[in-house]
Write an enzyme that holds these catalytic residues in place. Sequence first.
Site, PDB file in Angstrom:
ATOM      1  N   ASP A   1      31.932  45.814  25.623  1.00 19.64           N
ATOM      2  CA  ASP A   1      32.494  46.210  26.913  1.00 19.64           C
ATOM      3  C   ASP A   1      31.666  47.374  27.455  1.00 19.64           C
ATOM      4  OD1 ASP A   1      34.196  46.315  29.070  1.00 19.64           O
ATOM      5  OD2 ASP A   1      35.833  47.299  28.006  1.00 19.64           O
TER       6      ASP A   1
ATOM      7  N   GLU B   1      31.525  41.134  37.858  1.00 16.34           N
ATOM      8  CA  GLU B   1      32.773  41.224  38.623  1.00 16.34           C
ATOM      9  C   GLU B   1      32.555  41.178  40.137  1.00 16.34           C
ATOM     10  OE1 GLU B   1      36.963  43.712  38.353  1.00 16.34           O
ATOM     11  OE2 GLU B   1      35.450  43.761  36.771  1.00 16.34           O
TER      12      GLU B   1
ATOM     13  N   LYS C   1      34.074  37.605  37.114  1.00 15.77           N
ATOM     14  CA  LYS C   1      35.320  38.342  36.919  1.00 15.77           C
ATOM     15  C   LYS C   1      36.051  38.505  38.245  1.00 15.77           C
ATOM     16  CE  LYS C   1      35.775  41.784  33.897  1.00 15.77           C
ATOM     17  NZ  LYS C   1      35.509  43.071  33.185  1.00 15.77           N
TER      18      LYS C   1
ATOM     19  N   THR D   1      40.605  39.254  35.138  1.00  9.31           N
ATOM     20  CA  THR D   1      40.777  40.593  34.604  1.00  9.31           C
ATOM     21  C   THR D   1      41.996  41.279  35.220  1.00  9.31           C
ATOM     22  OG1 THR D   1      39.569  42.651  34.176  1.00  9.31           O
ATOM     23  CG2 THR D   1      39.210  41.614  36.319  1.00  9.31           C
TER      24      THR D   1
ATOM     25  N   PHE E   1      44.883  43.524  29.336  1.00  3.46           N
ATOM     26  CA  PHE E   1      44.487  44.915  29.118  1.00  3.46           C
ATOM     27  C   PHE E   1      45.451  45.624  28.163  1.00  3.46           C
ATOM     28  CE2 PHE E   1      41.489  46.390  32.733  1.00  3.46           C
ATOM     29  CZ  PHE E   1      40.731  45.235  32.610  1.00  3.46           C
TER      30      PHE E   1
END
Length: 313
Positions: A16, A89, A125, A149, A171
Amino acid sequence: MNQLDQLKAFTTVVADTGNFLQLAQFAPRDATTNPSLILKAVQSPDYAPLLKETVEAHRGKPLDEIVDHVLVRFGLEILKVVPGRVSTEVDARLSFDKAASLFRARRIIALYEAAGIGRERVLIKLASTWEGIQAAAELEREGIHCNLTLLFAFAQAVACGEAKVQLISPFVGRIYDWYKKSAGAGWDDAAMSGVNDPGVKSVSQIYSYYKQHGIKTEVMGASFRNIGQIQALAGCDLLTISPDLLAQLQANEAPMARVLDPAKTAAMPEVRLDEAAFRFALNEDAMATEKLAEGIRLFAVDAGKLDKLIEAA
């Protein structure tokens, strides 16, 4: 074997980070980025020349197009290090605009393909809003795979499964943060750790539901605060982990057991959600409603900061 190597035996490890110079030491299969990670990377002296070079090559083009070139440039560098996929993203400011999200997603894929990278190595994303999930459903039908996400609620996971998206990123850490803050002085760290951690419980529920009902969408736990959360989700399809926590796992030689297993899931009834039911279920979940809104706002702020850096380059 250290815990990172043990984890890789039953879970795909994803880095990440936007810092591709750090990746090789952990040998992850995939890597994920987001606006905050890219912003952090481009402010580092190591990456400033890459930003300047990319901006210079596309000077005069619309700002949003230059941004996508920057995001893809970082993705291309990451793909030189990881053997699998990179997640890139779409601008969080488009989280409630399906048409604009589709346009940006298709352009990002076109930029990767123009650079010789097949779409099978890229995940787009998108925020797990209703509009983001519907955009992802359309992209998946075109063979453009998506990573949904900012996912905090079971309802978001159900809708993503129905949309047949490739992957979701629930998350863990941000769920944990909300419950800890909400409990205040009454929070008991020891009692709410491991499998009792609210973020861990959320991912475990989603994992069980998908496996029970044959949903092919991959579950990738994200946003970890400590290695205990990672250990409690060992066996999840994928886990995306920051370099700091990857290093902690690498330094830990204690045995790690598999916790999540497709063969050991509890029976759960199937759920169907249309738009109205999705929005109501999300509204009923105060934690998910607040964290989704907050996450979009934070990513939008960092996207704005990235815009300014590009304009100044």
